[in-house]
Design a protein around this motif. Structure first.
Motif, PDB file in Angstrom:
ATOM      1  N   LYS A   1       0.636  -1.329  -0.077  1.00 38.25           N
ATOM      2  CA  LYS A   1      -0.239   0.659  -0.112  1.00 38.25           C
ATOM      3  C   LYS A   1       0.971   1.005   0.201  1.00 38.25           C
ATOM      4  CE  LYS A   1      -3.777  -1.838   2.324  1.00 38.25           C
ATOM      5  NZ  LYS A   1      -4.316  -3.369   1.840  1.00 38.25           N
ATOM      6  N   PRO A   2       1.525   1.410  -1.204  1.00 37.46           N
ATOM      7  CA  PRO A   2       2.753   2.696  -1.309  1.00 37.46           C
ATOM      8  C   PRO A   2       1.640   3.995  -1.322  1.00 37.46           C
ATOM      9  CG  PRO A   2       3.462   1.145  -3.365  1.00 37.46           C
ATOM     10  CD  PRO A   2       1.676   0.626  -1.946  1.00 37.46           C
ATOM     11  N   ASP A   3       1.990   4.997  -0.798  1.00 37.88           N
ATOM     12  CA  ASP A   3       1.483   6.615  -0.777  1.00 37.88           C
ATOM     13  C   ASP A   3       2.406   6.217  -2.274  1.00 37.88           C
ATOM     14  OD1 ASP A   3      -0.168   7.018   1.032  1.00 37.88           O
ATOM     15  OD2 ASP A   3       1.328   6.724   2.164  1.00 37.88           O
ATOM     16  N   LEU A   4       3.616   6.219  -2.694  1.00 39.76           N
ATOM     17  CA  LEU A   4       4.562   6.949  -3.986  1.00 39.76           C
ATOM     18  C   LEU A   4       5.293   6.014  -3.611  1.00 39.76           C
ATOM     19  CD1 LEU A   4       4.502   9.130  -5.942  1.00 39.76           C
ATOM     20  CD2 LEU A   4       6.945   9.693  -3.976  1.00 39.76           C
ATOM     21  N   VAL A   5       5.667   5.166  -5.588  1.00 44.15           N
ATOM     22  CA  VAL A   5       6.201   4.326  -6.240  1.00 44.15           C
ATOM     23  C   VAL A   5       7.541   5.263  -7.012  1.00 44.15           C
ATOM     24  CG1 VAL A   5       7.309   2.475  -7.418  1.00 44.15           C
ATOM     25  CG2 VAL A   5       5.195   2.355  -5.713  1.00 44.15           C
ATOM     26  N   LEU A   6       8.765   5.306  -6.321  1.00 42.34           N
ATOM     27  CA  LEU A   6       9.372   5.506  -7.177  1.00 42.34           C
ATOM     28  C   LEU A   6      10.492   4.649  -8.517  1.00 42.34           C
ATOM     29  CD1 LEU A   6      11.954   7.430  -4.610  1.00 42.34           C
ATOM     30  CD2 LEU A   6      10.323   8.240  -5.478  1.00 42.34           C
ATOM     31  N   ALA A   7       9.638   4.716  -9.453  1.00 38.69           N
ATOM     32  CA  ALA A   7       9.922   3.967 -10.889  1.00 38.69           C
ATOM     33  C   ALA A   7      11.085   4.360 -11.274  1.00 38.69           C
ATOM     34  CB  ALA A   7       9.077   4.064 -11.053  1.00 38.69           C
ATOM     35  N   SER A   8      11.936   3.374 -12.722  1.00 35.29           N
ATOM     36  CA  SER A   8      12.390   3.480 -13.254  1.00 35.29           C
ATOM     37  C   SER A   8      13.100   3.450 -14.994  1.00 35.29           C
ATOM     38  CB  SER A   8      14.121   3.671 -12.408  1.00 35.29           C
ATOM     39  OG  SER A   8      15.048   3.708 -13.475  1.00 35.29           O
ATOM     40  N   LEU A   9      13.458   4.496 -16.064  1.00 37.29           N
ATOM     41  CA  LEU A   9      13.648   4.082 -16.921  1.00 37.29           C
ATOM     42  C   LEU A   9      14.877   3.428 -17.674  1.00 37.29           C
ATOM     43  CD1 LEU A   9      10.215   5.427 -18.712  1.00 37.29           C
ATOM     44  CD2 LEU A   9      10.579   2.662 -18.604  1.00 37.29           C
ATOM     45  N   SER A  10      16.117   3.588 -16.666  1.00 39.79           N
ATOM     46  CA  SER A  10      17.162   3.815 -16.736  1.00 39.79           C
ATOM     47  C   SER A  10      18.015   2.144 -17.344  1.00 39.79           C
ATOM     48  CB  SER A  10      18.061   3.816 -15.688  1.00 39.79           C
ATOM     49  OG  SER A  10      18.198   2.622 -14.355  1.00 39.79           O
ATOM     50  N   VAL A  11      17.236   1.410 -17.083  1.00 42.67           N
ATOM     51  CA  VAL A  11      17.751  -0.250 -18.447  1.00 42.67           C
ATOM     52  C   VAL A  11      16.483  -0.466 -19.151  1.00 42.67           C
ATOM     53  CG1 VAL A  11      18.136  -2.699 -17.848  1.00 42.67           C
ATOM     54  CG2 VAL A  11      18.834  -0.915 -15.695  1.00 42.67           C
ATOM     55  N   PRO A  12      16.986  -1.338 -20.399  1.00 44.12           N
ATOM     56  CA  PRO A  12      15.940  -1.190 -21.392  1.00 44.12           C
ATOM     57  C   PRO A  12      14.933  -2.672 -20.622  1.00 44.12           C
ATOM     58  CG  PRO A  12      17.764  -1.028 -22.632  1.00 44.12           C
ATOM     59  CD  PRO A  12      17.706  -0.907 -21.115  1.00 44.12           C
ATOM     60  N   GLY A  13      13.769  -2.108 -20.951  1.00 37.91           N
ATOM     61  CA  GLY A  13      12.677  -3.585 -20.065  1.00 37.91           C
ATOM     62  C   GLY A  13      11.794  -2.752 -18.933  1.00 37.91           C
ATOM     63  N   MET A  14      12.208  -1.059 -18.676  1.00 42.28           N
ATOM     64  CA  MET A  14      11.884  -1.790 -16.847  1.00 42.28           C
ATOM     65  C   MET A  14      10.499  -0.873 -17.926  1.00 42.28           C
ATOM     66  SD  MET A  14      14.433   0.978 -15.093  1.00 42.28           S
ATOM     67  CE  MET A  14      15.571  -0.056 -13.819  1.00 42.28           C
ATOM     68  N   GLU A  15      10.115  -0.573 -18.890  1.00 45.69           N
ATOM     69  CA  GLU A  15       8.374   0.144 -18.827  1.00 45.69           C
ATOM     70  C   GLU A  15       7.423  -0.939 -18.504  1.00 45.69           C
ATOM     71  OE1 GLU A  15      12.001   0.664 -21.556  1.00 45.69           O
ATOM     72  OE2 GLU A  15      10.933  -0.871 -21.038  1.00 45.69           O
ATOM     73  N   LYS A  16       7.521  -2.022 -18.239  1.00 47.55           N
ATOM     74  CA  LYS A  16       6.948  -2.696 -17.882  1.00 47.55           C
ATOM     75  C   LYS A  16       5.798  -2.837 -16.086  1.00 47.55           C
ATOM     76  CE  LYS A  16       9.069  -7.212 -16.687  1.00 47.55           C
ATOM     77  NZ  LYS A  16       9.327  -8.581 -17.535  1.00 47.55           N
ATOM     78  N   ASN A  17       7.170  -2.061 -15.394  1.00 46.50           N
ATOM     79  CA  ASN A  17       7.104  -1.425 -14.293  1.00 46.50           C
ATOM     80  C   ASN A  17       6.037  -0.422 -13.934  1.00 46.50           C
ATOM     81  OD1 ASN A  17       8.689  -3.878 -12.743  1.00 46.50           O
ATOM     82  ND2 ASN A  17      10.286  -2.872 -13.083  1.00 46.50           N
ATOM     83  N   ILE A  18       5.712  -0.363 -15.002  1.00 51.68           N
ATOM     84  CA  ILE A  18       4.861   0.903 -15.132  1.00 51.68           C
ATOM     85  C   ILE A  18       3.919   0.699 -16.030  1.00 51.68           C
ATOM     86  CG2 ILE A  18       4.857   3.668 -16.207  1.00 51.68           C
ATOM     87  CD1 ILE A  18       7.940   3.515 -16.451  1.00 51.68           C
ATOM     88  N   GLU A  19       3.584   0.015 -16.738  1.00 52.38           N
ATOM     89  CA  GLU A  19       2.627  -0.307 -17.216  1.00 52.38           C
ATOM     90  C   GLU A  19       1.345  -1.197 -15.831  1.00 52.38           C
ATOM     91  OE1 GLU A  19       3.831  -3.031 -20.295  1.00 52.38           O
ATOM     92  OE2 GLU A  19       4.184  -1.367 -21.529  1.00 52.38           O
ATOM     93  N   GLY A  20       2.212  -1.720 -15.371  1.00 49.90           N
ATOM     94  CA  GLY A  20       1.873  -2.246 -14.519  1.00 49.90           C
ATOM     95  C   GLY A  20       1.336  -1.465 -13.446  1.00 49.90           C
ATOM     96  N   LEU A  21       1.952  -0.799 -13.038  1.00 51.04           N
ATOM     97  CA  LEU A  21       1.905   0.113 -12.066  1.00 51.04           C
ATOM     98  C   LEU A  21       0.739   0.833 -12.426  1.00 51.04           C
ATOM     99  CD1 LEU A  21       5.094   1.809 -11.555  1.00 51.04           C
ATOM    100  CD2 LEU A  21       3.973   0.666  -9.434  1.00 51.04           C
ATOM    101  N   ASP A  22       0.502   1.432 -13.509  1.00 50.43           N
ATOM    102  CA  ASP A  22      -1.141   2.189 -14.619  1.00 50.43           C
ATOM    103  C   ASP A  22      -2.386   1.237 -13.974  1.00 50.43           C
ATOM    104  OD1 ASP A  22       0.221   4.692 -15.335  1.00 50.43           O
ATOM    105  OD2 ASP A  22       1.342   3.911 -16.784  1.00 50.43           O
TER     106      ASP A  22
END
Length: 255
Positions: free
Chosen positions: A57-78
């Motif tokens: 139950k985070p109030d905020l997640v610090l995501a990243s795009l520093s490595v190719p492939g991290m996009e799926k983390n952001i898609e999942g958060l969305d």
């Protein structure tokens, strides 16, 4: 606030902001400061377990795009409507700005401004020390040995080199990361070889692996025993710890 970091550089930004106590979970590779090792680990940065993220139950997640492939983390958060910001610094100025961005997202703008000023002051201090250096040594940075990867001009290590009173041998290549070969490195004849293999601890890198490459005994750096086996965590992560790496590098090549 409950905060989650999905990569080591974001975790280190939280520490520079002196807000590590807000973290409730981190990726598997976050290893500094020591205290984060006791937090729930959420998987490697390219395969974050978003079920665990949601459970915390985070109030905020610090995501990243520093490595190719991290996009799926952001898609999942969305998809899960989990609040996040994305940090993707490519330069020292970006890192300074990310301190402000992160603090603003945590409703602590003054903390961000103070940390950014501290970051800038340390950087300028080393730049001033290096300003009077006449002959600037050429540095070959090695991120990976086979295939050979080295930072190009669009990379923080080119900035770190210049701030330390040196220059990146591959600064003429307009890329963030350059795939090259041992013959190309040999033709550039660097004054120093700086080895920081991504994800590999300094203790596991042996100097002999560099010295024994075909023809490298002729290199200026090898002849003068100027092979620096460095901590990858101080040079390969776009975080404020690059300042620790910069200060160390300055003393290694000028003392």
């Amino acid at each position: 606030m409950r905060v989650i970091s999905l990569c080591p550089s974001n975790t280190e930004i939280m520490e520079f902001l002196e807000l590590t106590d807000l973290l409730v979970g981190v990726d598997d590779f976050s290893d500094w400061p020591e205290s984060v090792k006791t937090l729930p680990q959420l998987g490697p940065d390219l395969s974050i377990n978003l079920d665990l993220v949601e459970e915390l139950k985070p109030d905020l997640v610090l995501a990243s795009l520093s490595v190719p492939g991290m996009e799926k983390n952001i898609e999942g958060l969305d998809a899960r409507n989990i609040p996040y910001i994305v940090l993707n610094p490519q330069s020292l100025a970006d890192i300074e700005n990310d301190l402000i961005t992160t603090a603003n997202a945590l409703y602590m703008p003054e903390r961000g401004q103070e940390a950014a000023a501290r970051f800038r002051s340390r950087l300028e201090n080393i730049k001033q020390k290096a300003a009077g250096i006449g002959q600037r040594p050429k540095l070959y940075w090695e991120w990976w040995p086979k295939p050979v990867f080295t930072p190009g001009s669009i990379n923080w290590l080119t900035e770190v080199s210049e701030a330390a009173g040196a220059e990146n041998t591959f600064k003429d290549v307009e890329l963030a990361s350059v795939q090259t070969d041992w013959d190309d490195v040999k033709s550039r004849n660097p004054d120093y070889i700086c080895v920081a293999w991504v994800g590999v601890r300094k203790q596991k890198v042996k100097k002999e692996l560099v010295i024994n490459r075909p023809g490298w005994e002729e290199l200026e750096a090898v002849r003068n025993d100027r092979i620096l086996i460095l901590e990858e965590e101080l040079y390969c992560r776009p975080s404020p710890r690059l300042l620790d790496g910069l200060e160390k590098l300055y003393h290694l090549i000028h003392n």
